[in-house]
Each structure stands twice: as C-alpha cells, then as structure tokens.
Design an enzyme around this catalytic site. Structure first.
Site, short mmCIF file in Angstrom:
data_model
loop_
_atom_site.label_atom_id
_atom_site.label_comp_id
_atom_site.label_asym_id
_atom_site.label_seq_id
_atom_site.Cartn_x
_atom_site.Cartn_y
_atom_site.Cartn_z
N ARG A 178 -0.63 -15.72 1.40
CA ARG A 178 -1.98 -15.19 1.68
C ARG A 178 -3.03 -16.31 1.66
O ARG A 178 -3.93 -16.34 2.51
CB ARG A 178 -2.34 -14.10 0.66
CG ARG A 178 -1.33 -12.96 0.65
CD ARG A 178 -1.91 -11.60 0.90
NE ARG A 178 -0.83 -10.66 1.16
CZ ARG A 178 -0.48 -9.65 0.37
NH1 ARG A 178 -1.18 -9.41 -0.72
NH2 ARG A 178 0.51 -8.85 0.69
N GLU A 222 5.45 3.46 -9.09
CA GLU A 222 5.16 3.21 -7.67
C GLU A 222 6.42 3.27 -6.80
O GLU A 222 7.15 2.29 -6.69
CB GLU A 222 4.49 1.84 -7.49
CG GLU A 222 4.17 1.53 -6.02
CD GLU A 222 3.44 0.20 -5.80
OE1 GLU A 222 3.18 -0.51 -6.78
OE2 GLU A 222 3.16 -0.10 -4.64
N LYS A 274 1.67 5.98 -8.17
CA LYS A 274 1.11 5.15 -7.08
C LYS A 274 2.00 5.31 -5.86
O LYS A 274 2.95 4.56 -5.66
CB LYS A 274 1.04 3.70 -7.53
CG LYS A 274 0.56 2.73 -6.45
CD LYS A 274 0.16 1.38 -7.02
CE LYS A 274 -0.18 0.41 -5.91
NZ LYS A 274 -0.81 -0.81 -6.41
N GLY A 294 -0.82 -0.43 1.63
CA GLY A 294 0.37 -0.55 2.46
C GLY A 294 0.21 -1.18 3.84
O GLY A 294 1.01 -0.91 4.73
N GLY A 295 -0.85 -1.98 4.01
CA GLY A 295 -1.01 -2.64 5.31
C GLY A 295 -1.90 -1.89 6.28
O GLY A 295 -2.05 -2.30 7.43
N SER A 342 -5.28 2.19 -5.66
CA SER A 342 -4.81 0.99 -6.36
C SER A 342 -4.45 0.01 -5.25
O SER A 342 -3.28 -0.23 -4.97
CB SER A 342 -3.59 1.33 -7.23
OG SER A 342 -3.07 0.14 -7.80
N ARG A 363 -4.17 -5.35 -0.60
CA ARG A 363 -4.72 -5.92 0.63
C ARG A 363 -6.05 -5.31 1.04
O ARG A 363 -6.96 -6.01 1.48
CB ARG A 363 -3.69 -5.80 1.76
CG ARG A 363 -2.56 -6.79 1.65
CD ARG A 363 -1.37 -6.39 2.48
NE ARG A 363 -0.62 -5.29 1.86
CZ ARG A 363 0.49 -4.77 2.36
NH1 ARG A 363 0.98 -5.24 3.49
NH2 ARG A 363 1.11 -3.79 1.75
P1 13P Z 1 -1.30 -2.89 -1.04
O1 13P Z 1 -2.51 -2.04 -1.33
O2 13P Z 1 -1.63 -4.20 -0.38
O3 13P Z 1 -0.20 -2.13 -0.38
O4 13P Z 1 -0.75 -3.37 -2.45
C1 13P Z 1 -0.72 -2.48 -3.49
C2 13P Z 1 0.39 -2.85 -4.38
O5 13P Z 1 0.19 -3.11 -5.54
C3 13P Z 1 1.75 -2.86 -3.83
O6 13P Z 1 2.68 -2.95 -4.87
#
Ligand code: 13P
Length: 339
Positions: A31, A175, A217, A260-261, A287, A290
């Site tokens: 990143r 998650e 999550k 999630g992108g 949460s 990105r």
């Molecule tokens: P993203 O919001 O970028 O998908 O990341 C959240 C995260 O903690 C993924 O494990």
C-alpha cells in the site's frame, strides 16, 4: 454488564465505528509503495499515528485494530500506541491471526492459522493494553467453492479463537469474510454468506462463547465485482439484512462490516442504506480498512508536508461513515463535509 459486554458495546457505540489499521508488514508495504512512499517501521508508524491523532477522531472512531509491530511502537512523544489511543478516547485492539494458508486437500481454498500459542500471545497483548482482538477467515466464491469442509474448519478456528479471547478478558471480533471478487450474483453471495454465518454461530455456541461479548465483522452481501448484473444500493441493503436476520442471534451487540474493496463512497452508501431500514436488533457499524485509509494514504504519500491534508481526508471519510451509522449519508455529503 460484565467487562466484555461493556467493551463490545463501546466498540459499536452509536455514531462511531472501528478503524482497521492492522495490515501486516507485507500488505502495508504494497500500500505504501503504491503511493510512492518507502515502507519502513517508521513510515508505517508515522502513517498510523497521523490517522489516530486526527483532531476529533475519538468522536467517530470507537477503536483501532493494530498489528503486532504497531502495538509495540510509540507516538512521536514516546507514548506507547495503546496509551495514545486510550488518551484520545479510542479502544486499542490487535489482529491475532497469523494469516491464511492453503487448506490441505481443498484446491485453492484457505484456512486461517494462529491458534498455537494464542493463549500466551493474548495474555501479552492484554498486558500491552489491547481490549479487543481480530481474526479473519476468508472464503471465496467459485463454481464449487467454498466447500463445506472449508467453511467448517474456518468456523471452528474462529470459535476456538473467540473462546480464548474471552478467557483472557478480550472481546473477539469474529470476521468470516466471503470475498466480493468473482462473477457470482448477489443471490449466490447471500446463500454463501448465510451458510457461513450459520456455521460460525453453531461453533461459537459449541465453544461456549458469550454472544453478548463479541462483535461480528462480516462482508456485506454484494454481487461479485465481475458480475454483469450489479445490484442497487437498496438491493444490497435488503439482501444483507435478510441474511443477517436469518443467521445472527439478537444477543450479538453489534455488526461491524468490512469494506472489502468497495469504493469509499459505496462503502458509506451501503452502510447508510442498511441503517436506514431501521428496526434491527444489533448496532450496524463499520470496521473499515481500505475505505477509511485509501484517501488519507494517497494524500500523505509519505511526505510530512502533506500530514494535515491526509488528516483532513481521514476525517472526511470517518465523518461520512459516522453519518451512515444513522442512515444519514448521501453522496452530497462528499462535497458538503469536505467544504
Ligand atoms: P477492508 O475494510 O479493507 O476490507 O479491511 C477490513 C479488514 O480488517 C479486513 O480484515
């Protein structure tokens, strides 16, 4: 309420959400390099410091997920990171899984590792100041995946992790991420997400996990990014809530979605539409990694001279998502809040 329930409730407090800043060094290097910044322990430290010290961050960010390197680092004034967060009104958290590995006998599928020695690692993280943890399981949708086997082993690992966290007085973020990459329809995403969540909650109950002391999550229910038929924001909200209502017990205090992108704007719009429906038994929060960090990272680009601009970009995204927590985000805010 016991301490776990109190912390879980604080994590999903009204109008706030969680900043996921727990990228491994490998991911953070990609990143940083993508915006032309070198990746060193100090550039990683500095970027995270400037995010969390954004003025007013504690009003919209309830907690921050850290990576092992960061929880051992300090702010520029020498204060350890967990104490920096507590002082600014944010709860320190820690990613404790050690990543995804190929799942034996299941071509292309993965299992998340990190259970060995976890009890001892949690005790150390607790002594460093962590009050919650995160473990991410990954499922991907293909012709014949995810397999029942892949869902089962990942759900089992999530439950073993969650039980160990609660034993240590740490709130587990559970998650199970069904990836949004692929050509699948929203209906298929709904079916896989529901099956996954059902398996996860069955395991959590078997492992005697206190549901009032976790935060879930999950992914939102979207069509795969390569699917020609993309649903409207309303359809995403409806499918996501329908799946959650079927699979997530009302005892769970809060659901904090991953981004999630998705684009920054869609992550806010979807969360807002989900909250606007109303009448859900859980807090519906975020949460994001990105969707909170991409704009400030681009603005910063490793240059200290850009720090204020980066903080302004972070504040803007955090405020858009705080509005979405109450169903009050609209694309117009992109300009209104920035002005
Ligand atoms: P993203 O919001 O970028 O998908 O990341 C959240 C995260 O903690 C993924 O494990």
């Amino acid at each position: 309420m016991n301490a776990l329930e109190t912390t879980a409730a604080e994590m999903v407090a009204d109008g706030k959400g969680i900043l996921a800043a727990d990228e491994s060094n490998g991911t953070m290097t990609k990143r940083l390099e993508a915006v032309g910044a070198p990746s060193t322990p100090d550039t990683r430290r500095r970027f995270r410091e400037l995010l969390v010290t954004t003025p007013g961050a504690g009003h919209v960010i309830s907690g921050v997920i850290l990576y092992d390197e960061t929880i051992r680092q300090s702010g520029s004034d020498g204060t350890p990171f967990p104490q920096v967060l507590e002082r600014l009104g944010m709860i320190p958290g820690i990613k404790v899984d050690t990543g995804v590995k190929p799942l034996a006998g299941a071509d292309g599928e993965t299992v998340t590792e990190g259970l060995d020695g976890l009890r001892e690692r949690l005790a150390e993280y607790r002594s460093l100041g962590a009050r919650f943890a995160k473990w991410r399981a990954v499922l991907s949708i293909g012709q014949a995946t995810p397999s029942h086997y892949c869902i089962a082993v990942n759900a089992h690992a999530l439950a073993r992790y969650a039980a160990l966290c609660q034993e240590a007085g740490i709130v587990p973020i559970v998650e199970p991420e069904v990836l949004m990459d692929g050509e699948h329809t929203i209906e298929r995403s709904a079916q896989v997400t529901e099956e996954t969540l059902r398996a996860v909650f069955a395991e959590l109950l078997d492992h005697r996990v206190l549901l009032e002391g976790i935060v879930l999550k999950p992914n939102m229910v979207l069509a795969g990014y390569q699917c020609p038929q993309q649903p409207s924001v309303q359809e995403v909200a409806q499918h996501t809530l329908a799946v959650l209502r079927r699979a997530v017990p009302a005892a769970v205090p809060g659901i904090a979605f991953l981004s999630g992108g998705q684009s920054d704007e869609l992550a806010s719009a979807h969360l807002s539409a989900i909250n606007a429906v109303g009448d859900a038994p859980w807090e519906l929060s975020f949460s994001y990694g990105r969707a909170l960090q991409a704009a400030p990272l681009k603005a910063w680009a490793g240059q200290e001279a850009n720090a204020r601009e980066a903080q302004a970009a972070f504040e803007h995204r955090a405020r858009c998502n705080a509005q979405a927590r109450n169903g009050r985000y609209s694309p117009k805010l992109e300009h209104a809040l920035a002005a």
